[in-house]
Design a protein around this motif. Sequence first.
Motif, short mmCIF file in Angstrom:
data_model
loop_
_atom_site.label_atom_id
_atom_site.label_comp_id
_atom_site.label_asym_id
_atom_site.label_seq_id
_atom_site.Cartn_x
_atom_site.Cartn_y
_atom_site.Cartn_z
N ALA A 21 0.83 -1.21 0.00
CA ALA A 21 0.00 0.00 0.00
C ALA A 21 0.86 1.25 0.00
CB ALA A 21 -0.93 -0.01 1.22
N TYR A 24 2.14 1.72 -3.45
CA TYR A 24 1.02 2.19 -4.27
C TYR A 24 0.79 3.68 -4.06
CZ TYR A 24 -3.70 2.15 -6.29
OH TYR A 24 -4.82 2.40 -7.06
N ALA A 25 0.84 4.14 -2.79
CA ALA A 25 0.64 5.56 -2.50
C ALA A 25 1.79 6.40 -3.03
CB ALA A 25 0.49 5.76 -0.98
N LEU A 80 -0.39 -3.84 -5.54
CA LEU A 80 -1.15 -4.33 -4.39
C LEU A 80 -1.36 -5.84 -4.46
CD1 LEU A 80 -3.87 -1.54 -4.25
CD2 LEU A 80 -1.87 -1.77 -2.77
N ASP A 128 -2.25 10.69 -1.36
CA ASP A 128 -1.18 9.71 -1.56
C ASP A 128 0.14 10.22 -0.99
OD1 ASP A 128 -2.70 7.79 -2.78
OD2 ASP A 128 -2.34 8.52 -4.81
N ALA A 185 -2.49 3.46 5.29
CA ALA A 185 -2.10 3.12 3.91
C ALA A 185 -3.00 2.04 3.35
CB ALA A 185 -0.64 2.68 3.88
N ALA A 189 -5.62 2.64 0.29
CA ALA A 189 -5.47 1.79 -0.91
C ALA A 189 -6.78 1.08 -1.23
CB ALA A 189 -4.36 0.78 -0.70
N SER A 190 -7.51 0.63 -0.21
CA SER A 190 -8.79 -0.04 -0.46
C SER A 190 -9.79 0.90 -1.11
CB SER A 190 -9.36 -0.57 0.86
OG SER A 190 -8.47 -1.50 1.46
N ARG A 192 -9.03 3.57 -2.91
CA ARG A 192 -8.57 3.86 -4.27
C ARG A 192 -8.90 2.71 -5.22
NH1 ARG A 192 -4.56 7.69 -5.05
NH2 ARG A 192 -4.61 7.03 -7.22
#
Length: 419
Positions: A21, A24-25, A80, A128, A185, A189-190, A192
Amino acid sequence: MESTHPREAARLLASAAPWRAWAYAATGALLGGGTMAVVLTLVLVGATLAPVLVGFVPLTAAGLAGIPVGAIERRRLRLLGLPAHPSPHRTLRGAGTVAWLRTRLRENASWREFAYTMALIAGLWLLDYVVAAVPLACLVCLAAPVVYLVSGPVDVLGIHLATLGDSLLTAGFAGLGLVAAAYLAVAVASVRVAVVRVLLAPPPSEAPDMETVGSSGRLLDAFDAERRRIERDLHDGTQQRLVALGVMLDMARMGVEDPELRGLLSRAHRETLTTLDELRDLVRGIHPRVLTERGLPEAVAELARAHPLAIRVKVEVPGRLAPGVESTAYFVVCEALANVAKHAQAGDCWVSGRIVRDVLILEVGDSGRGGLAPREDGGVRGMADRVAAVGGRVKFDSPEGGPTVLRAEIPCLPQAMTA
């Protein structure tokens, strides 16, 4: 949110989820900042050049910036550990920039990607950035006691640490902050991923440029059951008797001394083996055993290996589906690949399969000559009948000159799936 018990926190930090995560951010912050710079530049240039009628070029480019952003975002899901969403865009019917612009500007997918890009510029990238920066700040503060022991009083992120106690207290808060950052995070992420799924992934039934193949409405359930019965009878009865006959002929051949009779028995033995091979091919065509025993992905892979072209296969199905769904999907792919070999004159072919919101979506595409026109008694119409019998539909896109994409949408509710 999960419990922040120390044991649970340690388990979370030891797993890959928060680190995935965080990556990803971090990449999202870079993508969002870069996108904002590019879009604002295009808008400013377009507004400046608008009086001389050249400004529409950068302005159009700014409006279509969501297309590359959407492509990158769909692929970033792999950070992810999730599969990348397929592109929701249509297959181009013509070549050249004008055809590309005409197609993309008319698509709903392009405007959904534009909306996502505006949300990214407006604030998602800042979120992010925060998610990516907080763990780094916590890690720096965690090192405060070590820095104090090495160099004495020190400033860490604007905080003056005059004593060892101050540095230890800062490190303690940083540890708690690191755990909170891990949960943050994962949560961000979930969210997004959900936004990407809504705005950037293709809806299960959306194929706006494809023509739907009509079905004659014939019911195939009874026919499919009869095929299975015939397959069992041939496999368990006729095929076993042929095997026994071949063994007896071979034994008789070895016990005969007359050369002429031995030759006749050898020929009969070879014919028996040839008939047995043909029967096995027939049984496999009626209902392949690999489909029953190993499922749809393996059965499609076996079809691809037997095809004269090199077929690229990507069928992602979690577990087993209902027998009727698997059988329907298999014979759709089988018929489609047979049509490619007979008519497409293609140099490249691919098969993809995925489940989107309880719908199995199968696509068979080729780079051949295109111009597919389903006949009333043709194989494509037969595919449509078979898929319609289980509540689905068949669509296709096949402009002259290719490429051709055949798409089957087959409902497969979760309760129809088995482990």
